[in-house]
Design an enzyme around this catalytic site. Structure first.
Site, PDB file in Angstrom:
ATOM      1  N   ARG A   1       0.921  13.214  -8.365  1.00  0.00           N
ATOM      2  CA  ARG A   1       1.576  11.897  -8.333  1.00  0.00           C
ATOM      3  C   ARG A   1       3.004  11.956  -8.871  1.00  0.00           C
ATOM      4  NH1 ARG A   1      -2.608   8.256  -7.252  1.00  0.00           N
ATOM      5  NH2 ARG A   1      -4.590   8.625  -8.283  1.00  0.00           N
TER       6      ARG A   1
ATOM      7  N   PHE B   1      -3.229  15.432   5.335  1.00  0.00           N
ATOM      8  CA  PHE B   1      -3.233  14.964   3.949  1.00  0.00           C
ATOM      9  C   PHE B   1      -1.882  15.205   3.284  1.00  0.00           C
ATOM     10  CE2 PHE B   1      -4.379  15.019  -0.547  1.00  0.00           C
ATOM     11  CZ  PHE B   1      -5.163  13.878  -0.613  1.00  0.00           C
TER      12      PHE B   1
ATOM     13  N   GLU C   1       0.848  -1.202   0.000  1.00  0.00           N
ATOM     14  CA  GLU C   1       0.000   0.000   0.000  1.00  0.00           C
ATOM     15  C   GLU C   1       0.874   1.239   0.000  1.00  0.00           C
ATOM     16  OE1 GLU C   1      -3.074   1.105   0.079  1.00  0.00           O
ATOM     17  OE2 GLU C   1      -4.420  -0.275   1.120  1.00  0.00           O
ATOM     18  N   ASP C   2       0.419   2.279  -0.658  1.00  0.00           N
ATOM     19  CA  ASP C   2       1.115   3.566  -0.558  1.00  0.00           C
ATOM     20  C   ASP C   2       0.883   4.183   0.810  1.00  0.00           C
ATOM     21  OD1 ASP C   2      -1.566   3.785  -1.217  1.00  0.00           O
ATOM     22  OD2 ASP C   2      -1.319   5.606  -2.403  1.00  0.00           O
TER      23      ASP C   2
ATOM     24  N   ASP D   1      -4.630   4.929   5.959  1.00  0.00           N
ATOM     25  CA  ASP D   1      -5.189   6.108   6.623  1.00  0.00           C
ATOM     26  C   ASP D   1      -6.235   5.613   7.630  1.00  0.00           C
ATOM     27  OD1 ASP D   1      -6.902   8.362   7.061  1.00  0.00           O
ATOM     28  OD2 ASP D   1      -6.298   9.291   5.214  1.00  0.00           O
TER      29      ASP D   1
ATOM     30  N   LYS E   1      -0.927   6.415   8.955  1.00  0.00           N
ATOM     31  CA  LYS E   1      -1.399   7.502   9.843  1.00  0.00           C
ATOM     32  C   LYS E   1      -2.045   6.876  11.077  1.00  0.00           C
ATOM     33  CE  LYS E   1      -2.717  10.730   6.113  1.00  0.00           C
ATOM     34  NZ  LYS E   1      -3.882  11.299   5.394  1.00  0.00           N
TER      35      LYS E   1
HETATM   36  P1  IMP Z   1      -8.058   4.409   3.920  1.00  0.00           P
HETATM   37  O1  IMP Z   1      -9.090   3.447   3.403  1.00  0.00           O
HETATM   38  O2  IMP Z   1      -8.685   5.581   4.641  1.00  0.00           O
HETATM   39  O3  IMP Z   1      -6.960   3.745   4.721  1.00  0.00           O
HETATM   40  O4  IMP Z   1      -7.388   5.103   2.679  1.00  0.00           O
HETATM   41  C1  IMP Z   1      -6.641   4.426   1.795  1.00  0.00           C
HETATM   42  C2  IMP Z   1      -6.520   5.152   0.474  1.00  0.00           C
HETATM   43  O5  IMP Z   1      -6.900   6.536   0.542  1.00  0.00           O
HETATM   44  C3  IMP Z   1      -5.071   5.150   0.081  1.00  0.00           C
HETATM   45  O6  IMP Z   1      -4.732   3.997  -0.635  1.00  0.00           O
HETATM   46  C4  IMP Z   1      -4.959   6.428  -0.727  1.00  0.00           C
HETATM   47  O7  IMP Z   1      -5.302   6.185  -2.063  1.00  0.00           O
HETATM   48  C5  IMP Z   1      -5.981   7.371  -0.123  1.00  0.00           C
HETATM   49  N1  IMP Z   1      -5.360   8.301   0.869  1.00  0.00           N
HETATM   50  C6  IMP Z   1      -5.430   8.226   2.217  1.00  0.00           C
HETATM   51  N2  IMP Z   1      -4.765   9.234   2.803  1.00  0.00           N
HETATM   52  C7  IMP Z   1      -4.252   9.968   1.802  1.00  0.00           C
HETATM   53  C8  IMP Z   1      -3.421  11.150   1.776  1.00  0.00           C
HETATM   54  O8  IMP Z   1      -3.012  11.751   2.797  1.00  0.00           O
HETATM   55  N3  IMP Z   1      -3.093  11.596   0.530  1.00  0.00           N
HETATM   56  C9  IMP Z   1      -3.498  10.986  -0.634  1.00  0.00           C
HETATM   57  N4  IMP Z   1      -4.261   9.896  -0.636  1.00  0.00           N
HETATM   58  C10 IMP Z   1      -4.631   9.380   0.565  1.00  0.00           C
END
Ligand code: IMP
Length: 178
Positions: free
Chosen positions: A168, A155, A102-103, A106, A134
């Site tokens: 990106r 963010f 995963e990048d 969050d 995070k």
């Molecule tokens: P989650 O489901 O909230 O954990 O979010 C996962 C996805 O949301 C990641 O794979 C990203 O594509 C996007 N994302 C979450 N936080 C950020 C951020 O700070 N910047 C850009 N994309 C984010």
């Protein structure tokens, strides 16, 4: 560049390219210790992971399959909490060891969704490696096993991560100006 403006938001430099590359090399080393010689499949979560995986693979010297999945839960700078499965996995992963790449993790909702999807496919094991995590935003069930950087609940863009489609291409990671 110490700051950038994308759409309507300002971002300031947070992680420089060199620091990112060093951390990725270390992560590749940890994955090598654990998975060298095993029947392992790396699964990248698009779109954000493309740069991370590309750089990680430069340091992986054992045989490994790489596959991609596309999931999306973000609109603008906030997670919608609803995940859409946009591009499905096309390799047979039953009985194999899986490492999800995963990048960023969050809220963790994407990861929870993905874990369910992979468990339904009866894989032998699943671990998760994330470039960014995070902890203060996390509300999920599965924490990543390998994390390059723990970051605050702000963010970020750059190095594959976008704000509404842009950013990106940036080589460093930038944090939203608060
Ligand atoms: P989650 O489901 O909230 O954990 O979010 C996962 C996805 O949301 C990641 O794979 C990203 O594509 C996007 N994302 C979450 N936080 C950020 C951020 O700070 N910047 C850009 N994309 C984010």
């Amino acid at each position: 560049m110490s700051s950038v403006t994308i759409h309507d938001k300002d971002f300031v430099i947070y992680l420089e390219e060199e620091k990112i590359q060093k951390a990725i090399e270390e992560l590749a080393y940890q994955l090598t210790q654990k998975y060298e010689g095993k029947d392992v499949v790396f699964i990248g979560v698009l779109n954000g992971c493309f740069r991370f995986i590309s750089d990680l693979m430069k340091h992986i010297e054992f045989d490994v399959e790489v596959n991609f999945l596309k999931l999306s839960s973000y609109r603008g700078t906030a997670s919608t909490g609803k995940i859409s499965d946009l591009l499905s996995l096309n390799s047979d992963i039953k009985g194999r060891q899986v490492v999800v790449l995963e990048d960023i993790v969050d809220t963790g909702h994407t990861l929870d969704y993905l874990m369910k999807l992979l468990k339904d496919k009866e894989v032998a094991s699943i671990e998760v490696a994330s470039l960014l995590y995070k902890p203060d935003a996390f509300a999920g069930k599965t924490k990543p096993n390998y994390v390059a950087f723990n970051i605050p609940n702000l963010f970020v863009v750059g190095y594959g991560l976008d704000y509404d489609g842009l950013g990106r291409n940036l080589n460093d990671i930038y944090q939203i100006r608060s």
